[in-house]
Write a protein that holds these residues in place. Structure first.
Motif, PDB file in Angstrom:
ATOM      1  N   GLY A  45     -50.459 -24.860 -36.531  1.00 29.03           N
ATOM      2  CA  GLY A  45     -50.518 -24.943 -37.986  1.00 29.03           C
ATOM      3  C   GLY A  45     -49.142 -24.891 -38.603  1.00 29.03           C
ATOM      4  N   GLY A  46     -48.220 -24.139 -37.982  1.00 31.64           N
ATOM      5  CA  GLY A  46     -46.847 -24.069 -38.474  1.00 31.64           C
ATOM      6  C   GLY A  46     -46.132 -25.395 -38.360  1.00 31.64           C
ATOM      7  N   PHE A  47     -46.324 -26.081 -37.217  1.00 35.72           N
ATOM      8  CA  PHE A  47     -45.725 -27.404 -37.073  1.00 35.72           C
ATOM      9  C   PHE A  47     -46.255 -28.353 -38.154  1.00 35.72           C
ATOM     10  CE2 PHE A  47     -44.685 -26.119 -32.670  1.00 35.72           C
ATOM     11  CZ  PHE A  47     -43.391 -26.600 -32.593  1.00 35.72           C
ATOM     12  N   GLY A  48     -47.563 -28.364 -38.323  1.00 35.18           N
ATOM     13  CA  GLY A  48     -48.146 -29.238 -39.334  1.00 35.18           C
ATOM     14  C   GLY A  48     -47.694 -28.892 -40.737  1.00 35.18           C
ATOM     15  N   TYR A  49     -47.685 -27.595 -41.061  1.00 38.62           N
ATOM     16  CA  TYR A  49     -47.289 -27.154 -42.402  1.00 38.62           C
ATOM     17  C   TYR A  49     -45.829 -27.490 -42.676  1.00 38.62           C
ATOM     18  CZ  TYR A  49     -46.353 -24.032 -46.336  1.00 38.62           C
ATOM     19  OH  TYR A  49     -45.970 -23.526 -47.552  1.00 38.62           O
ATOM     20  N   GLN A  50     -44.953 -27.261 -41.689  1.00 37.23           N
ATOM     21  CA  GLN A  50     -43.534 -27.514 -41.907  1.00 37.23           C
ATOM     22  C   GLN A  50     -43.256 -29.005 -42.051  1.00 37.23           C
ATOM     23  OE1 GLN A  50     -41.098 -25.019 -39.570  1.00 37.23           O
ATOM     24  NE2 GLN A  50     -39.201 -26.155 -39.942  1.00 37.23           N
ATOM     25  N   ILE A  51     -43.961 -29.812 -41.263  1.00 37.16           N
ATOM     26  CA  ILE A  51     -43.783 -31.257 -41.386  1.00 37.16           C
ATOM     27  C   ILE A  51     -44.284 -31.746 -42.738  1.00 37.16           C
ATOM     28  CG2 ILE A  51     -44.585 -33.476 -40.511  1.00 37.16           C
ATOM     29  CD1 ILE A  51     -44.518 -32.254 -37.710  1.00 37.16           C
ATOM     30  N   ARG A  52     -45.431 -31.233 -43.182  1.00 35.50           N
ATOM     31  CA  ARG A  52     -45.955 -31.622 -44.498  1.00 35.50           C
ATOM     32  C   ARG A  52     -44.988 -31.214 -45.608  1.00 35.50           C
ATOM     33  NH1 ARG A  52     -50.527 -29.709 -41.694  1.00 35.50           N
ATOM     34  NH2 ARG A  52     -52.208 -31.244 -41.490  1.00 35.50           N
ATOM     35  N   GLN A  53     -44.479 -29.977 -45.520  1.00 32.73           N
ATOM     36  CA  GLN A  53     -43.562 -29.499 -46.545  1.00 32.73           C
ATOM     37  C   GLN A  53     -42.274 -30.301 -46.540  1.00 32.73           C
ATOM     38  OE1 GLN A  53     -44.698 -27.062 -48.613  1.00 32.73           O
ATOM     39  NE2 GLN A  53     -42.917 -27.550 -49.878  1.00 32.73           N
TER      40      GLN A  53
END
Length: 412
Positions: A45-53
């Motif tokens: 989820g951190g990878f996805g969240y950071q990429i989205r941000q």
């Protein structure tokens, strides 16, 4: 308190024994499974969240791109900003150029930004690590940190920038000197690929380097809070079509749909596979409870002789599975969240021992291990762990409920 509830607690934690062996082993199995689920889903989820941000912070929530060049950008900006849901918009021009310093060449992507409008859409100041965004003008440049380090560039250094337009003029036997710019800032987004190959200049400088005149390549759009990116992009496309503009607006969700789908698929697959760890621990819970049923056959028969219904006897063992699930889940959450808190220290220690710091950054594109724990993921993990542990008590409960008091009391 219901007597099956009380008896389940007494069997799990007999008097004078704070850490019964079978109970601790069962709780530990569930805890390890829950901890692995928490860590894995949070990291993914951190990878996805950071990429989205990162996408939103560098491109805006909606990006309008021209099929070729977008002329009359001020007029288009006014049209876009009047669309409901749009909070701000800024034009940009981009391309690739050759950068040279001390006879060291590099070929980064160059992006021209409108200093008056860019800050309202993308938080550029947040990424500047040295120097100042205010110092950027038509005779200066801001470099990414890894690029500056590889070239040996510092604040105040002067670099030469060669554009494709310069090469075209050289073909026509025109003598054109490269553009000399002063480095007034160094930024770092946090994504290795972008940081290695991105240079910021003013929009006017980029237009001169590429001979664009007043044209731009696109517009980044920031939305009002609560606005739907896809709906706003559709409204912008309606306006562009009505005005005959050769451009298309796409939300960041639409532009990165395939990539985001892969990220979510990986996260779901990891969750599904690691759930089997809890299933395996549930078998150990069922085994320990079956042993307890065999050992306490006469006690179960005595309960039946005293008038206990088979359903109440079964509930006693179901409650034991439930308690093991609740305690194991609580311990697992604490263990997983503690590991996530110290995750970067653990990764740093591992990479230092193995000498793989650069490998981690090159393949995973992040200098630190990201983490984002979604409330929905935690709720799902808790429900799965408790339900699976409770179901593990069904077989022992069914076996205990089938005992007839007379036969159970005769058991040796």
């Amino acid at each position: 308190m219901l007597w099956p509830f009380y008896l389940a607690l007494r069997q799990l934690f007999p008097s004078g024994r704070w850490f019964p062996f079978f109970t601790v082993i069962s709780i530990l199995g569930v805890a390890l499974g829950v901890a692995l689920l928490v860590v894995s889903t949070s990291v993914m989820g951190g990878f996805g969240y950071q990429i989205r941000q990162m996408i939103v912070d560098t491109q805006g929530e909606v990006q309008l791109r021209a099929y070729g060049l977008l002329y009359e950008p001020e007029t288009v900006l006014d049209e876009v900003e009047r669309v409901p849901g749009v909070a701000a918009a800024t034009p940009f021009a981009e391309g690739v150029a050759m950068l040279e310093f001390a006879r060291k060449p590099a070929f980064p992507a160059v992006q021209g930004i409108d200093l008056e409008r860019a800050e309202a859409v993308v938080p550029l100041r947040h990424f500047v690590r040295a120097g100042s965004l205010d110092a950027l003008d038509d005779d200066s440049v801001i470099l990414s940190a890894p690029l500056a380090q590889s070239l040996g560039v510092r604040l105040g250094s002067r670099i030469d920038l060669y554009s494709p337009l310069l090469l075209e003029r050289l073909k026509g036997d025109q003598v054109v000197m490269p553009r000399e710019l002063e480095v007034v800032g160094i930024f770092e987004i946090g994504h290795q690929q972008l940081d290695n190959a991105l240079v910021l200049v003013t929009l006017r400088t980029m237009q001169e380097l590429y001979g664009l005149g007043d044209a731009v390549h696109g517009i980044n759009v920031k939305l009002a809070e609560g606005s739907d990116p896809d709906a706003v992009a559709a409204r912008i496309n309606t306006v562009l079509a009505a005005e005959g503009r050769p451009a298309q607006a796409r939300s960041w969700l639409d532009a990165n749909e395939d990539f985001l789908f892969v990220l979510q698929l990986e996260k779901n697959m990891i969750f599904f596979l690691l759930t089997f760890i809890i299933v395996v621990s549930a078998f150990s819970v069922a085994s320990s409870l079956l042993i307890a049923v065999v050992r306490k056959t006469r006690e179960i028969g005595l309960l039946g002789a005293l008038g206990a219904q088979p359903v109440a006897v079964a509930l006693c063992f179901c409650f034991q599975g439930f308690f093991i699930g609740v305690l194991g889940t609580g311990c697992g959450l604490g263990l997983g969240l503690t590991f996530l808190h110290f995750r970067n220290d653990v990764v740093r220690l591992f990479t230092e021992l193995t000498g793989s710091e650069q490998v981690l950054a090159r393949f995973y594109q992040f200098s630190q291990l990201p983490s984002h724990t979604a409330r929905g993921d935690l709720v799902l993990i808790v429900i799965c762990a408790v339900v699976i542990s409770t179901l593990a008590g069904l077989l022992p409960a069914w076996r205990a409920a089938r005992f007839k008091p007379v036969e159970a009391l005769r058991a040796e």
